[in-house]
Enzyme design. Structure first.
Site, short mmCIF file in Angstrom:
data_model
loop_
_atom_site.label_atom_id
_atom_site.label_comp_id
_atom_site.label_asym_id
_atom_site.label_seq_id
_atom_site.Cartn_x
_atom_site.Cartn_y
_atom_site.Cartn_z
N LYS A 121 -18.76 -17.24 1.48
CA LYS A 121 -20.31 -17.08 1.56
C LYS A 121 -20.94 -16.34 0.45
CE LYS A 121 -20.43 -16.89 6.74
NZ LYS A 121 -20.50 -15.76 7.63
N GLY A 177 -12.96 -4.31 0.26
CA GLY A 177 -14.39 -3.85 0.48
C GLY A 177 -14.82 -3.00 -0.58
N ARG A 236 0.80 -1.12 -0.02
CA ARG A 236 0.07 0.17 -0.19
C ARG A 236 1.01 1.24 -0.01
NH1 ARG A 236 -4.91 -1.86 4.11
NH2 ARG A 236 -6.01 -2.83 2.48
N GLY A 287 -9.78 -8.90 -0.62
CA GLY A 287 -8.52 -9.08 0.24
C GLY A 287 -7.76 -10.42 0.21
P1 ADP Z 1 -12.37 -12.13 -0.74
O1 ADP Z 1 -11.50 -11.52 0.52
O2 ADP Z 1 -11.13 -12.41 -1.84
O3 ADP Z 1 -13.16 -11.39 -1.06
P2 ADP Z 1 -13.59 -14.09 0.74
O4 ADP Z 1 -13.50 -13.20 2.10
O5 ADP Z 1 -15.07 -14.04 0.27
O6 ADP Z 1 -12.83 -13.59 -0.55
O7 ADP Z 1 -13.14 -15.42 0.96
C1 ADP Z 1 -12.16 -16.14 1.47
C2 ADP Z 1 -12.24 -17.24 2.46
O8 ADP Z 1 -12.92 -18.16 1.94
C3 ADP Z 1 -10.85 -17.92 2.50
O9 ADP Z 1 -10.43 -17.82 3.82
C4 ADP Z 1 -11.12 -19.37 2.15
O10 ADP Z 1 -10.44 -20.20 3.00
C5 ADP Z 1 -12.41 -19.55 2.23
N1 ADP Z 1 -12.88 -20.64 1.42
C6 ADP Z 1 -13.28 -20.83 0.17
N2 ADP Z 1 -13.48 -22.13 -0.36
C7 ADP Z 1 -13.75 -22.79 0.80
C8 ADP Z 1 -14.46 -24.03 1.26
N3 ADP Z 1 -14.54 -24.85 0.21
N4 ADP Z 1 -14.31 -24.48 2.59
C9 ADP Z 1 -14.13 -23.70 3.46
N5 ADP Z 1 -13.68 -22.22 3.25
C10 ADP Z 1 -13.24 -21.78 2.01
MG MG Z 2 -11.86 -11.74 2.47
#
Ligand code: ADP
Ligand code: MG
Length: 397
Positions: free
Chosen positions: A197, A373, A35, A350
């Site tokens: 999620k 975010g 950053r 993130g």
């Molecule tokens: P980002 O920060 O890139 O937007 P998210 O916060 O939505 O991504 O999701 C990231 C998390 O999702 C990671 O910590 C990863 O471990 C978890 N994850 C992805 N697939 C699975 C899975 N099949 N089971 C459990 N956790 C998962």
């Molecule tokens: Mg995340």
């Protein structure tokens, strides 16, 4: 939007909102300087143009109080190493003392203000606090994309009280890549979405269904879609209260001609900790005591065959629990594949940004967003308050 290239900073005090919210270790040394490096071009441009740079940032969550642990002094020291010159850090970000310090700056000088969030007015977008910040400068520059989805004083309020506003280079870059990928993309366009999620990304999915040709879903998020479609997913992470959302999204996609791909196979295990029974199975055969922790190799092949025909690809959300070996394979395979494509490839979020960095393809994809975010809110189709404020300010001046 007005950018740094369109303003004459010579002799002017320039308030630059940066994002120096960087991780520090126990000895308070910066452990990731991404950053900081991201805003160097903006800082250098102001200094070389004969401006007086007043840098402002938050660090951590001091919640409106002075907390030594969140002082920006270690960041000032680090920046001083990068710029090869001393970077004074003021004892506060507003008040008489700071004003005097700022007015003493000579052309080409800089100062880093102490943590903005030591004042409650920052997160409250307080008018008085915004005015105090504004009084420090004649030009306001926002180069903090990662906080531009927050209507905070240094991002939003301040723009109403400075004569001139502009976007810094980093912010400009974020907007440019977003527009190229989502607003006037070369088609076909694919979105790969994953992560933990569905619930945190419903608005993203809704918005994307109107924009993309292909939607590739992985990660734990896919489990809810699989279950909604009738597959048993064992003990996998699933959001039962969002099965209807998943069904509705699949129907909407179909109506709008968006082709959706769900995983065809999965890497399963009893848990993240018991990795001696890791197996790959078709999604129709997930054992009832197991969890889906990654996509399988066939899924990656299917995804690659779709992506290979696309001109624009946006990726958010890891395809598996990539923090734990051996469940990083799907995510890393995708990262490497994207890194070798000629298409426009934009990655954000993130955890996704961390994953491409770990897979060492962060400089092989077209762009990795610096905002978690903020990037997601852009994908939701929202106008970020910080960006809207710059546009408003530009209209006035
Ligand atoms: P980002 O920060 O890139 O937007 P998210 O916060 O939505 O991504 O999701 C990231 C998390 O999702 C990671 O910590 C990863 O471990 C978890 N994850 C992805 N697939 C699975 C899975 N099949 N089971 C459990 N956790 C998962
Ligand atoms: Mg995340």
């Amino acid at each position: 939007m007005r950018t740094l290239d369109n303003v004459d900073v010579a002799g002017k005090r320039v308030f630059i909102r940066v994002d120096f919210n960087v991780p520090l270790d126990k000895e308070r040394h910066v452990t990731d300087d991404l950053r900081i490096r991201a805003v160097l071009p903006t800082i250098k441009k102001v200094l070389e143009g004969g401006g007086k740079a007043v840098l402002a940032s938050h660090l951590g969550r001091p919640k409106g109080k002075v907390v030594d642990e969140f002082s920006l002094k270690p960041v000032g020291e680090y920046l001083s190493g990068l710029l090869d010159r001393e970077v004074p850090v003021s004892s506060d970000c507003v008040g008489d003392e700071v004003e005097k310090q700022v007015r003493r700056l000579k052309d080409g000088d800089l100062i880093l203000l102490e943590n903005l969030r030591f004042h409650a007015g920052e997160e409250k977008n307080d008018e008085g606090f915004s005015k105090q910040l504004a009084s420090l400068a004649e030009i306001y520059v926002n180069d903090a994309f990662a906080v531009s989805h927050r209507a905070h004083a240094s991002v939003h309020g301040i723009t109403r009280f400075v004569p001139l506003c502009a976007a810094g280079y980093q912010l400009e870059k974020e907007i440019k890549y977003y527009r190229q990928a989502m607003e006037e993309p070369k088609r076909p366009v694919a979105m790969v979405i994953g992560g933990a999620k569905v619930s945190t990304k419903i608005d993203v999915l809704e918005n994307l269904i109107d924009k993309v040709d292909f939607l590739l879903i992985g990660g734990a998020m896919a489990n809810t879609f699989l279950k909604a479609r009738g597959n048993a997913v064992g003990k996998s992470l699933v959001e039962d209260d969002h099965m209807e959302t998943a069904t509705r999204l699949l129907e909407e996609a179909k109506k709008k001609g968006v082709k959706v791909y769900l995983p065809v196979d999965a890497v399963v295990a009893r848990s993240l900790e018991s990795t001696d029974d890791v197996r790959q199975v078709p999604v129709e055969e997930v054992p009832s005591d197991d969890k889906i922790l990654d996509v399988g190799t066939e899924t990656i092949e299917v995804f690659e065959s779709v992506l290979q025909k696309c001109s624009t690809i946006v990726w958010n959300g890891p395809l598996g629990a990539f923090e734990t070996h051996p469940f990083e394979k799907g995510t890393f395979a995708l990262a490497e594949y994207l890194g070798n494509l000629d298409a426009l490839t934009v990655v954000g979020g993130g955890d996704s940004a961390a994953a491409v960095k770990e897979a060492k393809v962060d400089d092989k994809v077209s762009y990795v967003s610096t905002g978690g975010g903020a990037f997601l809110e852009m994908l939701e189709g929202k106008t970020l308050p910080g960006i809207a404020a710059l546009e408003e300010c530009e209209k006035r001046s």
